[in-house]
Design a protein around this motif. Structure first.
Motif, PDB file in Angstrom:
ATOM      1  N   TYR A 276       7.573  -7.315   2.998  1.00 32.10           N
ATOM      2  CA  TYR A 276       7.765  -6.365   1.913  1.00 32.10           C
ATOM      3  C   TYR A 276       8.966  -5.480   2.219  1.00 32.10           C
ATOM      4  CZ  TYR A 276       3.168  -7.616   0.170  1.00 32.10           C
ATOM      5  OH  TYR A 276       2.108  -8.314  -0.330  1.00 32.10           O
TER       6      TYR A 276
ATOM      7  N   PHE B 242       8.508  -4.260   5.952  1.00 32.76           N
ATOM      8  CA  PHE B 242       7.183  -4.393   6.558  1.00 32.76           C
ATOM      9  C   PHE B 242       6.745  -5.852   6.543  1.00 32.76           C
ATOM     10  CE2 PHE B 242       5.840  -0.016   6.901  1.00 32.76           C
ATOM     11  CZ  PHE B 242       6.553   0.645   5.915  1.00 32.76           C
TER      12      PHE B 242
ATOM     13  N   VAL C  25       6.493 -14.796   0.850  1.00 31.70           N
ATOM     14  CA  VAL C  25       5.119 -15.221   1.110  1.00 31.70           C
ATOM     15  C   VAL C  25       5.204 -16.459   1.996  1.00 31.70           C
ATOM     16  CG1 VAL C  25       3.015 -16.110   0.060  1.00 31.70           C
ATOM     17  CG2 VAL C  25       4.335 -14.334  -1.109  1.00 31.70           C
TER      18      VAL C  25
ATOM     19  N   GLU D 145      -0.814 -12.831  -2.273  1.00 27.41           N
ATOM     20  CA  GLU D 145       0.183 -11.767  -2.247  1.00 27.41           C
ATOM     21  C   GLU D 145      -0.447 -10.449  -2.673  1.00 27.41           C
ATOM     22  OE1 GLU D 145       3.322 -12.989  -4.663  1.00 27.41           O
ATOM     23  OE2 GLU D 145       4.709 -11.381  -4.124  1.00 27.41           O
TER      24      GLU D 145
ATOM     25  N   GLN E 177      10.568  -1.605   1.183  1.00 29.41           N
ATOM     26  CA  GLN E 177      10.274  -0.309   0.581  1.00 29.41           C
ATOM     27  C   GLN E 177      11.517   0.561   0.612  1.00 29.41           C
ATOM     28  OE1 GLN E 177       7.528   2.400   2.588  1.00 29.41           O
ATOM     29  NE2 GLN E 177       6.669   3.007   0.615  1.00 29.41           N
TER      30      GLN E 177
ATOM     31  N   HIS F 275       3.536   5.351  11.291  1.00 29.02           N
ATOM     32  CA  HIS F 275       2.286   4.579  11.309  1.00 29.02           C
ATOM     33  C   HIS F 275       2.284   3.410  10.334  1.00 29.02           C
ATOM     34  CE1 HIS F 275      -0.031   7.250  13.952  1.00 29.02           C
ATOM     35  NE2 HIS F 275       0.593   8.232  13.366  1.00 29.02           N
ATOM     36  N   GLY F 276       3.303   3.271   9.552  1.00 33.23           N
ATOM     37  CA  GLY F 276       3.299   2.204   8.565  1.00 33.23           C
ATOM     38  C   GLY F 276       2.201   2.424   7.548  1.00 33.23           C
ATOM     39  N   LEU F 277       1.589   1.346   7.111  1.00 31.51           N
ATOM     40  CA  LEU F 277       0.467   1.423   6.171  1.00 31.51           C
ATOM     41  C   LEU F 277      -0.818   1.119   6.923  1.00 31.51           C
ATOM     42  CD1 LEU F 277       2.965   0.599   4.223  1.00 31.51           C
ATOM     43  CD2 LEU F 277       1.142   0.162   2.602  1.00 31.51           C
TER      44      LEU F 277
ATOM     45  N   PHE G   3      -1.574   4.432  -1.233  1.00 30.24           N
ATOM     46  CA  PHE G   3      -1.229   3.283  -2.055  1.00 30.24           C
ATOM     47  C   PHE G   3      -2.464   2.431  -2.330  1.00 30.24           C
ATOM     48  CE2 PHE G   3       3.293   3.347  -2.526  1.00 30.24           C
ATOM     49  CZ  PHE G   3       3.774   4.016  -1.412  1.00 30.24           C
TER      50      PHE G   3
ATOM     51  N   TYR H  62       3.256 -11.972   5.081  1.00 26.70           N
ATOM     52  CA  TYR H  62       4.013 -11.473   3.941  1.00 26.70           C
ATOM     53  C   TYR H  62       5.042 -10.462   4.415  1.00 26.70           C
ATOM     54  CZ  TYR H  62      -0.158 -13.390   1.764  1.00 26.70           C
ATOM     55  OH  TYR H  62      -1.187 -14.229   1.409  1.00 26.70           O
TER      56      TYR H  62
ATOM     57  N   TYR I 150      -5.622  -7.094   4.962  1.00 29.64           N
ATOM     58  CA  TYR I 150      -4.197  -7.203   5.224  1.00 29.64           C
ATOM     59  C   TYR I 150      -3.813  -6.084   6.178  1.00 29.64           C
ATOM     60  CZ  TYR I 150      -4.096 -10.193   1.082  1.00 29.64           C
ATOM     61  OH  TYR I 150      -4.326 -11.188   0.172  1.00 29.64           O
ATOM     62  N   ILE I 151      -3.269  -6.454   7.327  1.00 30.37           N
ATOM     63  CA  ILE I 151      -2.865  -5.483   8.336  1.00 30.37           C
ATOM     64  C   ILE I 151      -1.343  -5.465   8.405  1.00 30.37           C
ATOM     65  CG2 ILE I 151      -3.077  -4.753  10.733  1.00 30.37           C
ATOM     66  CD1 ILE I 151      -5.703  -4.725   9.100  1.00 30.37           C
ATOM     67  N   PHE I 152      -0.788  -4.264   8.357  1.00 28.75           N
ATOM     68  CA  PHE I 152       0.658  -4.111   8.310  1.00 28.75           C
ATOM     69  C   PHE I 152       1.230  -3.736   9.662  1.00 28.75           C
ATOM     70  CE2 PHE I 152       2.169  -4.225   3.903  1.00 28.75           C
ATOM     71  CZ  PHE I 152       0.960  -4.380   3.246  1.00 28.75           C
ATOM     72  N   GLY I 153       2.457  -4.171   9.889  1.00 25.46           N
ATOM     73  CA  GLY I 153       3.227  -3.652  10.996  1.00 25.46           C
ATOM     74  C   GLY I 153       3.703  -2.245  10.667  1.00 25.46           C
ATOM     75  N   THR I 154       4.280  -1.576  11.657  1.00 20.94           N
ATOM     76  CA  THR I 154       4.696  -0.179  11.461  1.00 20.94           C
ATOM     77  C   THR I 154       5.991  -0.053  10.670  1.00 20.94           C
ATOM     78  OG1 THR I 154       5.654  -0.255  13.661  1.00 20.94           O
ATOM     79  CG2 THR I 154       3.503   0.788  13.454  1.00 20.94           C
TER      80      THR I 154
ATOM     81  N   TYR J 216      -4.619   2.096   0.990  1.00 28.35           N
ATOM     82  CA  TYR J 216      -3.870   2.334   2.218  1.00 28.35           C
ATOM     83  C   TYR J 216      -3.331   3.772   2.194  1.00 28.35           C
ATOM     84  CZ  TYR J 216      -3.605  -2.710   3.126  1.00 28.35           C
ATOM     85  OH  TYR J 216      -3.899  -4.033   3.388  1.00 28.35           O
TER      86      TYR J 216
ATOM     87  N   LYS K  81       9.605   5.110  -2.816  1.00 29.89           N
ATOM     88  CA  LYS K  81       9.140   4.075  -3.751  1.00 29.89           C
ATOM     89  C   LYS K  81       7.958   3.306  -3.194  1.00 29.89           C
ATOM     90  CE  LYS K  81      12.594   4.793  -6.585  1.00 29.89           C
ATOM     91  NZ  LYS K  81      12.378   5.383  -7.927  1.00 29.89           N
ATOM     92  N   SER K  82       7.444   2.405  -4.001  1.00 26.81           N
ATOM     93  CA  SER K  82       6.351   1.552  -3.567  1.00 26.81           C
ATOM     94  C   SER K  82       6.892   0.337  -2.823  1.00 26.81           C
ATOM     95  CB  SER K  82       5.533   1.111  -4.784  1.00 26.81           C
ATOM     96  OG  SER K  82       4.402   0.395  -4.380  1.00 26.81           O
ATOM     97  N   LEU K  83       5.993  -0.549  -2.445  1.00 25.13           N
ATOM     98  CA  LEU K  83       6.392  -1.748  -1.715  1.00 25.13           C
ATOM     99  C   LEU K  83       6.611  -2.897  -2.678  1.00 25.13           C
ATOM    100  CD1 LEU K  83       4.581   0.005   0.362  1.00 25.13           C
ATOM    101  CD2 LEU K  83       4.654  -2.099   1.716  1.00 25.13           C
TER     102      LEU K  83
ATOM    103  N   GLY L 193       0.427  -0.413  -6.252  1.00 22.70           N
ATOM    104  CA  GLY L 193       0.665   0.631  -7.221  1.00 22.70           C
ATOM    105  C   GLY L 193       1.825   1.509  -6.777  1.00 22.70           C
TER     106      GLY L 193
ATOM    107  N   SER M  79       7.337  -7.047  -2.925  1.00 25.39           N
ATOM    108  CA  SER M  79       7.159  -8.296  -2.196  1.00 25.39           C
ATOM    109  C   SER M  79       8.488  -9.022  -2.036  1.00 25.39           C
ATOM    110  CB  SER M  79       6.176  -9.194  -2.936  1.00 25.39           C
ATOM    111  OG  SER M  79       6.021 -10.409  -2.265  1.00 25.39           O
TER     112      SER M  79
END
Lengths: 112, 113
Positions: A35, A88, A48, B101, A37, B41-43, B90, A33, A100-104, B35, A41-43, B105, A45
């Protein structure tokens, strides 16, 4: 353990130029996925990607997934200032449950 | 927009005090996640839940606990807050049976003095 790496971490580019953000991950996954930002603000989408070879496009952004190479790319075509944000990628790890693991993240700044 | 509400949105507290952040969803999604986001560090995943009373640890779970007594609510507790827990938190939800997906928040900004 799944690791997700993005590069570059920071990207400053001129309007009208093209560039690619890379997302590499360390273990098998067929779900990825993207995203966006904006500051404070929030993330939100963007894309997908659910299978090998998946390609999605929205405006000046195009994302693709190569599960064999464990690589996804986010290509920016003819950048405009409004694309300035942090991007991201996130990869799903499944071991009985979904994580779910995120990149930096890649902070993109498009200069007028 | 996915119905996800985080509270409080902003909180300042002192070292050693307990803090609870709440995430409430109206989507009936099975999975919920907490998160934290820090510069560079990202999330990073703290804890997640895959059903009522079913929770598991993420990458950075030390100093945090969670509870989920109802499908719609997922609580994150810092038993004794430390300055290193100053961050933006978050909550996210997903339905892995669909596209999987993640929906987020608005975030909770916590400052520990």
């Amino acid at each position: 353990e799944l690791k997700v790496e993005q590069n570059p971490l920071f990207l400053s580019m001129q309007e009208g130029k093209n560039y690619t953000i890379y997302c590499n991950y360390s273990t098998t996954s067929d779900r990825l996925y993207w995203y966006r930002q904006d500051p404070g603000k929030s993330l939100e989408s963007l894309f997908v990607l659910l299978s090998n070879g998946a390609v999605k496009q929205e405006g000046r952004l195009m994302a693709s997934l190569d599960t064999k190479a464990r690589l996804s790319t986010l290509h920016i075509t003819a950048a405009v200032h409004d694309l300035s944000a942090t991007y991201f990628c996130a990869v799903v790890s499944f071991s009985g449950t979904y994580k779910y693991i995120f990149g930096t993240g890649t902070r993109l700044k498009v200069l007028a | 927009d996915a119905g996800i509400t985080q509270s409080p949105r902003h909180k300042v507290t002192e070292t050693g005090t307990p803090v609870t952040l709440r995430c409430h969803q109206t989507e009936n999604h099975r999975y919920m996640y907490w998160y934290r986001q820090d510069p560079g560090h990202g999330l990073r995943l703290i804890h997640y839940s895959y059903g009522v009373k079913d929770t598991d640890k993420g990458e950075v779970s030390d100093g945090y606990s969670v509870s989920r007594s109802k499908t719609e609510d997922f609580l994150l507790t810092l038993e004794s807050a430390t300055s290193s827990q100053t961050s933006v938190y978050f909550c996210a939800i997903s339905d892995p049976g669909g596209t999987g997906e993640l929906f987020f928040g608005e975030g909770s900004r916590l400052t520990v003095l």
